[in-house]
Design an enzyme around this catalytic site. Structure first.
Site, short mmCIF file in Angstrom:
data_model
loop_
_atom_site.label_atom_id
_atom_site.label_comp_id
_atom_site.label_asym_id
_atom_site.label_seq_id
_atom_site.Cartn_x
_atom_site.Cartn_y
_atom_site.Cartn_z
CG ASP A 21 3.16 1.32 9.64
OD1 ASP A 21 2.84 2.16 10.49
OD2 ASP A 21 3.24 1.58 8.42
NE ARG A 47 -6.83 4.69 5.62
CZ ARG A 47 -5.95 5.31 6.37
NH1 ARG A 47 -6.16 5.50 7.64
NH2 ARG A 47 -4.83 5.77 5.84
CE LYS A 92 -1.73 1.63 4.01
NZ LYS A 92 -1.46 3.06 4.23
CG ASN A 93 2.49 2.75 3.62
OD1 ASN A 93 1.32 3.10 3.47
ND2 ASN A 93 3.03 2.54 4.80
NE ARG A 150 1.42 10.06 10.46
CZ ARG A 150 0.88 9.08 9.75
NH1 ARG A 150 -0.36 8.74 9.94
NH2 ARG A 150 1.59 8.46 8.84
N PRO A 151 3.08 16.46 11.50
CG PRO A 151 4.86 17.69 12.35
CD PRO A 151 4.02 16.48 12.62
CB VAL A 152 3.52 18.12 5.88
CG1 VAL A 152 2.60 16.91 5.88
CG2 VAL A 152 2.71 19.41 5.87
CG ASP A 153 7.94 20.09 10.22
OD1 ASP A 153 7.28 19.03 10.22
OD2 ASP A 153 8.94 20.25 10.95
CG LEU A 154 10.63 17.03 8.68
CD1 LEU A 154 10.80 15.58 9.11
CD2 LEU A 154 11.86 17.84 9.04
NE ARG A 201 0.52 12.12 7.89
CZ ARG A 201 1.03 13.33 8.02
NH1 ARG A 201 0.32 14.31 8.50
NH2 ARG A 201 2.29 13.55 7.66
CB CYS A 213 -4.07 11.08 11.52
SG CYS A 213 -2.51 10.32 11.91
CB ILE A 227 7.73 6.28 14.67
CG1 ILE A 227 8.89 5.29 14.54
CG2 ILE A 227 7.53 7.06 13.37
CD1 ILE A 227 10.21 5.86 14.10
C1 UD1 Z 1 4.91 6.58 6.50
C2 UD1 Z 1 3.91 5.46 6.30
C3 UD1 Z 1 3.32 5.03 7.65
C4 UD1 Z 1 4.42 4.70 8.64
C5 UD1 Z 1 5.43 5.84 8.72
C6 UD1 Z 1 6.64 5.52 9.60
C7 UD1 Z 1 3.00 5.94 4.11
C8 UD1 Z 1 1.81 6.33 3.30
N1 UD1 Z 1 2.84 5.93 5.44
O1 UD1 Z 1 4.19 7.70 7.02
O2 UD1 Z 1 2.50 3.88 7.43
O3 UD1 Z 1 3.84 4.52 9.93
O4 UD1 Z 1 5.92 6.16 7.40
O5 UD1 Z 1 7.27 4.37 9.15
O6 UD1 Z 1 4.04 5.58 3.58
N2 UD1 Z 1 7.36 14.19 10.83
C9 UD1 Z 1 7.52 15.54 11.09
N3 UD1 Z 1 7.46 16.42 10.04
C10 UD1 Z 1 7.24 16.01 8.75
C11 UD1 Z 1 7.08 14.64 8.49
C12 UD1 Z 1 7.14 13.75 9.55
O7 UD1 Z 1 7.73 15.93 12.24
O8 UD1 Z 1 7.21 16.86 7.86
C13 UD1 Z 1 7.40 13.20 11.94
C14 UD1 Z 1 6.10 12.43 12.10
O9 UD1 Z 1 5.15 13.14 12.88
C15 UD1 Z 1 6.58 11.16 12.76
C16 UD1 Z 1 7.97 10.93 12.12
O10 UD1 Z 1 8.34 12.21 11.59
O11 UD1 Z 1 6.73 11.34 14.14
C17 UD1 Z 1 8.00 9.91 11.01
O12 UD1 Z 1 6.99 10.20 10.06
P1 UD1 Z 1 7.12 9.83 8.52
O13 UD1 Z 1 8.26 8.89 8.33
O14 UD1 Z 1 7.09 11.08 7.73
O15 UD1 Z 1 5.77 9.05 8.27
P2 UD1 Z 1 4.83 9.14 7.01
O16 UD1 Z 1 5.63 9.31 5.78
O17 UD1 Z 1 3.73 10.11 7.30
#
Ligand code: UD1
Length: 423
Positions: A308, A400, A22-23, A123-127, A94, A118, A330
């Site tokens: 996961d 899902r 899926k991912n 789970r921000p997207v700042d990165l 997301r 969620c 995580i």
């Molecule tokens: C992906 C997977 C999800 C899995 C996760 C960790 C998909 C669709 N989803 O989610 O199933 O649980 O990897 O293996 O592939 N973070 C920030 N800022 C950001 C992005 C992330 O602070 O901009 C933090 C998150 O809140 C979290 C950590 O970084 O604590 C890891 O998140 P990330 O690896 O980005 O997870 P996803 O890509 O959302």
């Protein structure tokens, strides 16, 4: 809303085919936005998250053809008709944020709704955003949307990620394929889904090196082309079904499974007393008589133990002969399955990011509620081992991410059925 009814106590034996990830598929589909030629994905999983991504891409003007009963997806558009990813679609999932990098790279502008939090954490997207800014994009946050532009196109840069993020690595990687010059992405995620994305991008003509390591180098090219790519096997589905014989004392072969996809997890299973063998067709998992041994688990980015699989592992350890500790590093709120497992007789105490699980000899069936995707399947695993009936409500979470879960498990002797209810 549907629920799933499990009657526990059956030993599972047989074979389970593992679907495409899926991912991985959720990041490969947006990669089609990088080119005006169609991208064909084979071995696609048939899941509601994939349909959500199809709807999002269609809203941007892509055609998404689902062939061979959804196993093959052909995605593409000669020109992106709409550069705005709407909140109504993005909030459902997301991974929708992954359309941002490709649209920006191809056409120099995009507007994408912020996905919001969620159940499992903020789970921000700042990165994602900082990485795209480093590639020369101008970003503005307005009315819950990211307005991104790069009028003169993106340019390569050295980006040192402050923490490992799967999604941010994917977004930045895709954007960098069409940037001018070289991008060096340091502290990149190393998940198999990243490696799979790079393999696909390479088939499309991208120049990338270092995938699977912490430093990925991308040499930007002028254009990418269409390609055909098989989606990698789903390591989380694999790990989940490896637990089915482990928790019931059975013997199951996971077709298409690969140990390298789940190495840290397989090591922990072996430490718990489970046998894991590689076969010609995949992986075979069995458990001889006797109780599970307790083990301690700490989740970490790949190649560490995957977050996961933490909920599912907790279900197994709830039946161990002793006390285990599970530390979640995580996501900050990923123990929602613990109180549900406790309803089934598990002994679990959560303090901050650590769950202390003292195994009991036998779990007991109970009505429980799924709170997220991985939590819901952990309750099904627990139900397989429990005495009596377990009814898992709110299984839309399950749909899902798990394809035909009842069929796959009942083919190995599980007593499991879906109870359909009018919405
Ligand atoms: C992906 C997977 C999800 C899995 C996760 C960790 C998909 C669709 N989803 O989610 O199933 O649980 O990897 O293996 O592939 N973070 C920030 N800022 C950001 C992005 C992330 O602070 O901009 C933090 C998150 O809140 C979290 C950590 O970084 O604590 C890891 O998140 P990330 O690896 O980005 O997870 P996803 O890509 O959302």
């Amino acid at each position: 809303m549907d629920s799933i009814l499990v009657r526990g106590g059956r030993r599972l034996e047989g074979r389970i085919p593992i679907s495409g990830a899926k991912n991985a598929c959720l990041t490969l589909m947006p990669a089609a936005l990088l080119t005006d030629e169609p991208l064909t994905l084979t071995n696609a999983p048939r899941l509601s998250d994939i349909r959500t991504m199809s709807a999002l891409l269609e809203s941007l003007g892509c055609e998404v053809a689902s062939l061979q009963d959804g196993r093959v997806l052909v995605v593409g558009t000669q020109a992106i008709a709409n550069h705005r990813a709407d909140y109504d679609l993005v909030r459902k999932m997301r991974a929708s944020i992954l359309v941002l990098g490709p649209m920006l790279a191809r056409d120099g502008h995009a507007v994408v709704s912020l996905p919001g939090g969620c159940a499992i954490g903020a789970r921000p997207v700042d990165l994602h955003l900082k990485g795209l800014e480093a590639l020369g994009a101008t970003l503005e946050l307005r009315d819950g949307y990211v307005h991104a532009s790069a009028t003169d196109g993106l340019r390569g840069a050295t980006i040192d990620m402050p923490m490992v993020s799967v999604g941010a690595t994917e977004n930045i990687l895709m954007a960098a394929t069409l940037a001018r010059g070289t991008t060096l992405l340091k502290n990149a995620a190393r998940e198999p889904e990243i490696v799979d994305l790079v393999h696909c991008l390479r088939r499309m003509g991208a120049q990338i090196a270092g995938e699977g390591s912490a430093t990925i180098e991308v040499q930007g090219v002028d254009r990418l082309r269409g390609a055909t790519h098989p989606v990698v096997a789903d390591r989380i589905e694999l790990g989940t079904y490896m637990l089915a014989p482990a928790i019931t004392g059975g013997d199951v072969e996971l077709l298409g499974g690969r140990r390298d996809l789940v190495a840290a997890f397989a090591d922990k299973l072996e430490a718990a007393g489970i046998e894991v063998r590689e076969t010609d067709a995949g992986l075979r998992v069995s458990r001889a008589n006797g109780r599970i041994r307790p083990v301690d688990v700490v989740t970490a980015p790949h190649p560490g133990f995957p977050t996961d699989l933490q909920a599912q592992m907790m279900a197994l350890l709830a039946t161990a002969d002793g006390t285990s500790h599970l530390e979640e590093r995580i996501f900050e709120n990923r123990f929602m399955h613990a109180p549900e497992l406790v309803r089934m007789g598990a002994q679990i105490e959560v303090h901050g990011g650590t769950a202390t699980v003292t195994g009991v000899e036998r779990l007991k069936g109970a009505p429980v509620m799924a709170t997220d995707l991985r939590a819901s399947v952990s309750l099904i695993l627990a139900g397989l081992a429990a005495e009596g009936e377990t009814r898992v409500a709110r299984v839309y979470h399950l749909d899902r991410g798990y394809e035909r879960v009842e069929e796959k498990l009942s083919a190995c002797g599980a007593e499991i059925e879906r109870i359909r209810e009018a919405a």
